[in-house]
Scaffold this motif. Sequence first.
Motif, short mmCIF file in Angstrom:
data_model
loop_
_atom_site.label_atom_id
_atom_site.label_comp_id
_atom_site.label_asym_id
_atom_site.label_seq_id
_atom_site.Cartn_x
_atom_site.Cartn_y
_atom_site.Cartn_z
N ALA A 194 0.85 -1.19 0.00
CA ALA A 194 0.00 0.00 0.00
C ALA A 194 0.89 1.24 0.00
O ALA A 194 1.99 1.23 0.56
CB ALA A 194 -0.93 0.01 1.21
N VAL A 195 0.42 2.28 -0.64
CA VAL A 195 1.17 3.54 -0.75
C VAL A 195 0.22 4.69 -0.46
O VAL A 195 -0.95 4.68 -0.85
CB VAL A 195 1.78 3.70 -2.16
CG1 VAL A 195 2.46 5.06 -2.31
CG2 VAL A 195 2.78 2.59 -2.45
N THR A 202 4.55 7.55 1.50
CA THR A 202 4.62 6.51 2.52
C THR A 202 4.32 5.15 1.90
O THR A 202 3.35 4.99 1.16
CB THR A 202 3.61 6.80 3.64
OG1 THR A 202 3.94 8.03 4.26
CG2 THR A 202 3.64 5.69 4.69
N LEU A 203 5.19 4.18 2.22
CA LEU A 203 5.03 2.81 1.74
C LEU A 203 4.72 1.90 2.91
O LEU A 203 5.36 1.99 3.95
CB LEU A 203 6.32 2.34 1.05
CG LEU A 203 6.45 0.83 0.76
CD1 LEU A 203 5.44 0.38 -0.29
CD2 LEU A 203 7.88 0.50 0.33
N LYS A 204 3.76 1.02 2.75
CA LYS A 204 3.42 0.06 3.79
C LYS A 204 3.44 -1.34 3.19
O LYS A 204 2.76 -1.61 2.19
CB LYS A 204 2.06 0.36 4.40
CG LYS A 204 1.75 -0.47 5.65
CD LYS A 204 0.49 0.02 6.35
CE LYS A 204 0.18 -0.79 7.60
NZ LYS A 204 1.26 -0.73 8.60
N ALA A 229 3.42 -5.14 8.21
CA ALA A 229 3.50 -4.26 9.39
C ALA A 229 4.59 -3.21 9.26
O ALA A 229 4.81 -2.42 10.17
CB ALA A 229 3.74 -5.10 10.64
N ILE A 230 5.29 -3.18 8.13
CA ILE A 230 6.42 -2.28 7.93
C ILE A 230 5.94 -0.99 7.26
O ILE A 230 5.20 -1.03 6.27
CB ILE A 230 7.50 -2.95 7.06
CG1 ILE A 230 8.04 -4.19 7.75
CG2 ILE A 230 8.62 -1.97 6.73
CD1 ILE A 230 8.91 -5.04 6.86
N THR A 231 6.36 0.15 7.80
CA THR A 231 6.02 1.44 7.23
C THR A 231 7.30 2.20 6.90
O THR A 231 8.19 2.33 7.75
CB THR A 231 5.16 2.28 8.19
OG1 THR A 231 3.95 1.57 8.47
CG2 THR A 231 4.82 3.63 7.58
N HIS A 281 14.85 1.72 10.43
CA HIS A 281 14.88 0.80 11.58
C HIS A 281 13.58 0.03 11.72
O HIS A 281 13.06 -0.17 12.82
CB HIS A 281 15.17 1.58 12.88
CG HIS A 281 16.42 2.42 12.81
ND1 HIS A 281 17.69 1.88 12.80
CD2 HIS A 281 16.58 3.76 12.72
CE1 HIS A 281 18.59 2.85 12.73
NE2 HIS A 281 17.94 4.01 12.66
N GLN A 282 13.10 -0.47 10.59
CA GLN A 282 11.84 -1.20 10.57
C GLN A 282 12.03 -2.72 10.61
O GLN A 282 11.05 -3.45 10.73
CB GLN A 282 11.07 -0.83 9.30
CG GLN A 282 10.48 0.57 9.30
CD GLN A 282 9.31 0.69 10.26
OE1 GLN A 282 8.27 0.07 10.05
NE2 GLN A 282 9.47 1.48 11.29
N LEU A 283 13.28 -3.19 10.53
CA LEU A 283 13.52 -4.62 10.42
C LEU A 283 14.20 -5.18 11.66
O LEU A 283 15.09 -4.53 12.24
CB LEU A 283 14.40 -4.91 9.19
CG LEU A 283 13.87 -4.41 7.85
CD1 LEU A 283 14.84 -4.76 6.73
CD2 LEU A 283 12.48 -4.96 7.56
#
Length: 348
Positions: free
Chosen positions: A15-16, A89-91, A94-96, A144-146
Amino acid sequence: MRDVCLHVQYYGQIAVGTPLQNFTTCFDTGSSDLWLPAAGCSSYACRFHNLYNPDDSSTAQIPEGGADALGFFIGYGTGAVEGVTVNDTLKVGAITVPRQATGGVLQATPDFTDSSCDGLFGLGFQALSSQHAAPPFFNMIAAHQLDSNQFSVWLNPDLAADNAGEIVFGGVNSGRFVGDLATVPVVNESFWAIGMDSIQVNGQNVPISATTAAVDTGSTIIAMTDADARAINAVIPGSAYWSDGGIYNLTNCNDLASQPVITFQIGGRPYQLQPADYTQQANQTNSDSGCISAFVPGSPSDQLLILGDPFLRRYFSTYSYDPSSGSAAVGFATAAPDAAAASATAVG
């Protein structure tokens, strides 16, 4: 990650924008741009896909340099797209990721009309980006999403299964492979390119020029130079070159047992492809239509081999990057059947 269209594309949901606009994208380690067909696209191919509209997103921004400086053109082995880059914004699950460079395609060749995915999710390095922007995976690391700086890909060895594959960002699903996971360093940070020791048949080296292999989830074949494809297909009984199609037809589709096991030596380890792995039905809706070899001419370099899905359905793969040292690695292990993941968990 689901595959339709005779297993030529592996894609999933992203999703964007704000509010979210939903799309399917093909996950491609052989390219480095995120792009989607945009509102205002004038091409016939765009009519059959969900369209990204940055005007409907409160988080869409024109990157520094202005819209006039941000046009891009991307040519692929088949087809091309052209458009303008927007940060949004990229989703993914659960990662944004904020401010991800997203190509809004305004023109596309007819090749994409029947594509199973709306757009492309490039997973290569920035050096390959036609938008000259950090690809999503590296922005996930920066944000720092991972849990760990890697992603992993499992393509279901069972081509008849509904669940065609899985991509995990920031971890490894231990149920998706069996045995040890062996890693090798990336030698060219554009593609996920690794050193290749040799290709063998019955323990004997096949004389080829390729010394590196680009691991490419977006390729349905194993591509190499004309000479290398000729050398490998020469050891496959019943293989004959079809010049008009640029492929090797196989005449003994019903006798795979007569074909040899082909072994890739990578990082000092053997990775075997059985005849069923490198033999593809020419028309999967008609088992009598003949079959073709997965070893096809088409590499852009004498030293480079494109290691596509026929290899990756046999071998689970991981892709890791260390931002402190700038080093990267690819890992392989034997892919497990789908049922093996039922009791497994993703680990970092």
